[in-house]
Design a protein around this motif. Structure first.
Motif, PDB file in Angstrom:
ATOM      1  N   GLU A   1      -9.578   8.013   4.043  1.00  0.00           N
ATOM      2  CA  GLU A   1      -9.273   8.267   2.630  1.00  0.00           C
ATOM      3  C   GLU A   1     -10.460   7.943   1.737  1.00  0.00           C
TER       4      GLU A   1
ATOM      5  N   GLU B   1      -8.022   2.296  -2.440  1.00  0.00           N
ATOM      6  CA  GLU B   1      -8.202   2.455  -0.990  1.00  0.00           C
ATOM      7  C   GLU B   1      -9.172   1.393  -0.464  1.00  0.00           C
TER       8      GLU B   1
ATOM      9  N   HIS C   1       0.820  -1.210   0.000  1.00  0.00           N
ATOM     10  CA  HIS C   1       0.000   0.000   0.000  1.00  0.00           C
ATOM     11  C   HIS C   1       0.859   1.267   0.000  1.00  0.00           C
TER      12      HIS C   1
HETATM   13 FE   LIG Z   1      -4.733   4.285   1.632  1.00  0.00          FE
END
Ligand SMILES: [Fe+2]
Ligand SMILES: [Fe+2]
Length: 196
Positions: A113, A143, A48
């Motif tokens: 997010e 995300e 990530h």
């Molecule tokens: Fe993220």
């Protein structure tokens, strides 16, 4: 006289906030990865981190598509979430419990997010900024996938491992049957007095 701000101004402001949030996260994610014991969890944070670097570039493309200067504006929201994550890492937990807590911290950031990008996509679409909307949607999908990956790891053994460490004996025992448990639970003394 100052002009009244429009949704476009709010959109640019939100983009700057999100740009800063992503940059803060590139510093926080390596710390989460380092604190993780599970190799899968560490890898999830590292993957990530790479995606986050791509998301920063994508936001730069969004600014360009809108002919706006690339600029960040301090994001207090993610700063708070990162700060809480740091406090967790300072706690003296067993390894699996720490992993469970790192997932919780990571998911707080992902949900923050997701909320930000969800709004950005909706506003970009509403104002007809198609290129920006497409770019932002790509990040929103990443995300969501990152969040699901963390959920998968939590449910795939980390939470149960931490729970077993928290309640080792109860794990061995059968759950008390309704009737069998009755004898152990002494009736309150007052009750016997009320009987004849
Ligand atoms: Fe993220
Ligand atoms: Fe991100």
């Amino acid at each position: 006289m100052a002009e009244t701000g429009t949704l476009h101004d709010a959109f640019i402001d939100e983009l700057r906030d999100t740009y800063d949030a992503e940059r803060q996260l590139t510093k926080a994610l390596p710390k989460l990865a380092k604190a993780a014991t599970s190799p899968e969890l560490r890898e999830a944070f590292e993957t990530h981190l790479e995606e986050t670097q791509g998301q920063i570039e994508r936001l730069e493309q969004v600014f360009e598509s809108l002919e706006e200067k690339v600029r960040g504006k301090h994001c207090d929201g993610i700063a708070g979430i990162i700060e809480e994550g740091k406090s967790i890492m300072e706690e003296d937990f067993d390894e699996t419990t720490m992993d469970a807590c790192l997932i919780a911290a990571g998911q707080r950031a992902e949900h923050y997010e997701m909320a930000a990008y969800g709004t950005l996509v909706a506003w970009a679409k509403a104002m007809g900024h198609t290129e920006a909307a497409d770019l932002l949607q790509e990040t929103l999908d990443e995300e969501k996938a990152a969040d699901e990956k963390l959920s998968g790891l939590a449910k795939g053994g980390i939470n149960q491992g931490a729970a077993d460490a928290a309640h080792p004996e109860e794990d061995e025992k059968e759950p008390a049957a309704v009737g069998a448990g009755a004898k152990k639970t002494a009736a309150p003394k007052a009750k016997s007095g009320s009987r004849r």
